[in-house]
Design a protein around this motif. Structure first.
Motif, short mmCIF file in Angstrom:
data_model
loop_
_atom_site.label_atom_id
_atom_site.label_comp_id
_atom_site.label_asym_id
_atom_site.label_seq_id
_atom_site.Cartn_x
_atom_site.Cartn_y
_atom_site.Cartn_z
N GLU A 84 0.84 -1.19 0.00
CA GLU A 84 0.00 0.00 0.00
C GLU A 84 0.87 1.24 0.00
O GLU A 84 1.22 1.80 1.05
N ILE A 85 1.24 1.68 -1.20
CA ILE A 85 2.05 2.89 -1.37
C ILE A 85 1.37 3.77 -2.41
O ILE A 85 0.70 3.25 -3.32
N PRO A 86 1.53 5.10 -2.30
CA PRO A 86 0.82 6.00 -3.22
C PRO A 86 1.53 6.22 -4.56
O PRO A 86 1.18 7.13 -5.28
N PHE A 87 2.51 5.43 -4.88
CA PHE A 87 3.24 5.59 -6.13
C PHE A 87 3.45 4.21 -6.75
O PHE A 87 3.28 3.19 -6.10
N SER A 88 3.82 4.20 -8.01
CA SER A 88 3.95 2.94 -8.75
C SER A 88 5.38 2.43 -8.86
O SER A 88 5.60 1.25 -9.09
N SER A 89 6.34 3.31 -8.71
CA SER A 89 7.74 2.93 -8.88
C SER A 89 8.30 2.28 -7.61
O SER A 89 8.13 2.82 -6.52
N VAL A 90 8.94 1.12 -7.78
CA VAL A 90 9.51 0.41 -6.64
C VAL A 90 10.98 0.07 -6.91
O VAL A 90 11.37 -0.17 -8.05
N PRO A 91 11.81 0.05 -5.85
CA PRO A 91 13.24 -0.19 -6.03
C PRO A 91 13.58 -1.66 -6.23
O PRO A 91 12.93 -2.54 -5.66
N ALA A 92 14.61 -1.88 -7.05
CA ALA A 92 14.99 -3.26 -7.36
C ALA A 92 16.47 -3.34 -7.71
O ALA A 92 17.13 -2.33 -7.95
N LEU A 93 16.96 -4.55 -7.72
CA LEU A 93 18.28 -4.88 -8.23
C LEU A 93 18.05 -5.68 -9.51
O LEU A 93 17.33 -6.68 -9.49
N LYS A 94 18.62 -5.20 -10.60
CA LYS A 94 18.38 -5.83 -11.90
C LYS A 94 19.51 -6.76 -12.29
O LYS A 94 20.68 -6.43 -12.12
N ILE A 95 19.13 -7.92 -12.80
CA ILE A 95 20.08 -8.84 -13.40
C ILE A 95 20.16 -8.45 -14.88
O ILE A 95 19.21 -8.68 -15.63
N GLY A 96 21.28 -7.85 -15.26
CA GLY A 96 21.42 -7.38 -16.63
C GLY A 96 21.78 -8.49 -17.59
O GLY A 96 21.31 -8.51 -18.72
N LYS A 97 22.62 -9.39 -17.16
CA LYS A 97 23.03 -10.55 -17.96
C LYS A 97 23.24 -11.71 -17.01
O LYS A 97 23.66 -11.53 -15.87
N LEU A 98 22.99 -12.92 -17.51
CA LEU A 98 23.27 -14.13 -16.76
C LEU A 98 23.53 -15.22 -17.80
O LEU A 98 22.73 -15.41 -18.71
N ALA A 99 24.66 -15.90 -17.66
CA ALA A 99 24.99 -16.98 -18.59
C ALA A 99 25.79 -18.05 -17.87
O ALA A 99 26.55 -17.76 -16.94
N VAL A 100 25.61 -19.29 -18.31
CA VAL A 100 26.32 -20.44 -17.76
C VAL A 100 27.01 -21.17 -18.91
O VAL A 100 26.42 -21.36 -19.98
N SER A 101 28.25 -21.58 -18.68
CA SER A 101 29.02 -22.30 -19.68
C SER A 101 28.31 -23.58 -20.09
O SER A 101 27.80 -24.32 -19.24
N LYS A 102 28.31 -23.86 -21.38
CA LYS A 102 27.70 -25.11 -21.84
C LYS A 102 28.54 -26.32 -21.46
O LYS A 102 28.08 -27.45 -21.54
N ASN A 103 29.76 -26.09 -20.99
CA ASN A 103 30.65 -27.18 -20.56
C ASN A 103 30.49 -27.52 -19.09
O ASN A 103 31.17 -28.41 -18.59
N HIS A 104 29.63 -26.78 -18.40
CA HIS A 104 29.42 -27.02 -16.96
C HIS A 104 27.92 -27.15 -16.69
O HIS A 104 27.26 -26.21 -16.28
N GLN A 105 27.41 -28.32 -16.90
CA GLN A 105 25.98 -28.57 -16.72
C GLN A 105 25.70 -29.59 -15.63
O GLN A 105 24.59 -30.08 -15.51
N GLU A 106 26.72 -29.93 -14.82
CA GLU A 106 26.54 -30.97 -13.82
C GLU A 106 25.65 -30.53 -12.64
O GLU A 106 25.16 -31.36 -11.89
N TYR A 107 25.48 -29.23 -12.47
CA TYR A 107 24.60 -28.69 -11.44
C TYR A 107 23.68 -27.65 -12.08
O TYR A 107 23.89 -27.24 -13.22
#
Length: 184
Positions: free
Chosen positions: A91-114
């Motif tokens: 319940e806030i009178p505005f629409s904008s809320v603070p966040a931490l953005k994940i700009g990029k995320l990638a995992v090596s195709k050679n490491h899929q064991e987990y």
């Protein structure tokens, strides 16, 4: 996060470390299977860090020193409509809320064991919680899930507890905006 209760994250922690990006790591051997994401790490990550655009972190295998994955973080704010605020009892009178953005995320195709991608999301949650502990408001993790190379990418985030942002959702062609509520 999806695999939190399985004990897998503890296993991963036994053999990895998270390091801030620097030129000393062999980024040229990293391959996630998407040239745009490989190129970001090889050509753009250092510049983005130097210019204060994002902070890039590497998931490093402790023994081999391989880059298992990477993620880029930056500050963000996004809009919630009245209905979305009601769903999370915000319940806030505005629409904008603070966040931490994940700009990029990638995992090596050679490491899929987990499930390293889900583990990285868990680490991002830790960074968001650390902001809050330092007295910096941060209610959400956000991401613009890239669908240019894989239309199923949003499902990865949704399976890890992210919800789609609805407020003024533009007709995006290359991404889907999602959020993870740190308080829920």
């Amino acid at each position: 996060m999806k695999y939190l209760s399985t004990g897998e994250y503890e296993e991963i922690l036994d053999h990895v470390s998270i390091e801030p990006f620097n030129k000393e790591f062999d980024v040229n051997s990293f391959d996630c299977g998407i040239s745009d994401y490989n190129d970001f790490l090889k050509h753009d990550a250092n510049y983005y860090q130097e210019k204060g655009i994002s902070s890039v972190h590497l998931l490093i295998h402790n023994d081999s020193k391989d880059i298992i994955g990477y993620f880029a973080l930056l500050t963000d704010a996004f809009l919630l409509d009245k209905e979305e605020k009601g769903e999370i009892e915000l319940e806030i009178p505005f629409s904008s809320v603070p966040a931490l953005k994940i700009g990029k995320l990638a995992v090596s195709k050679n490491h899929q064991e987990y499930h390293y991608g889900s583990f990285i999301l868990f680490m991002c949650l830790g960074y968001a919680e650390a902001l809050h502990e330092k007295g910096i408001a941060c209610r959400f993790l956000t991401v613009d899930a890239d669908i240019e190379f894989n239309e199923e990418t949003p499902r990865f985030y949704e399976s890890n507890g992210f919800d789609r942002n609805l407020h003024r959702q533009q007709k995006r062609k290359k991404s889907v905006s999602l959020r993870y509520d740190i308080y829920n």
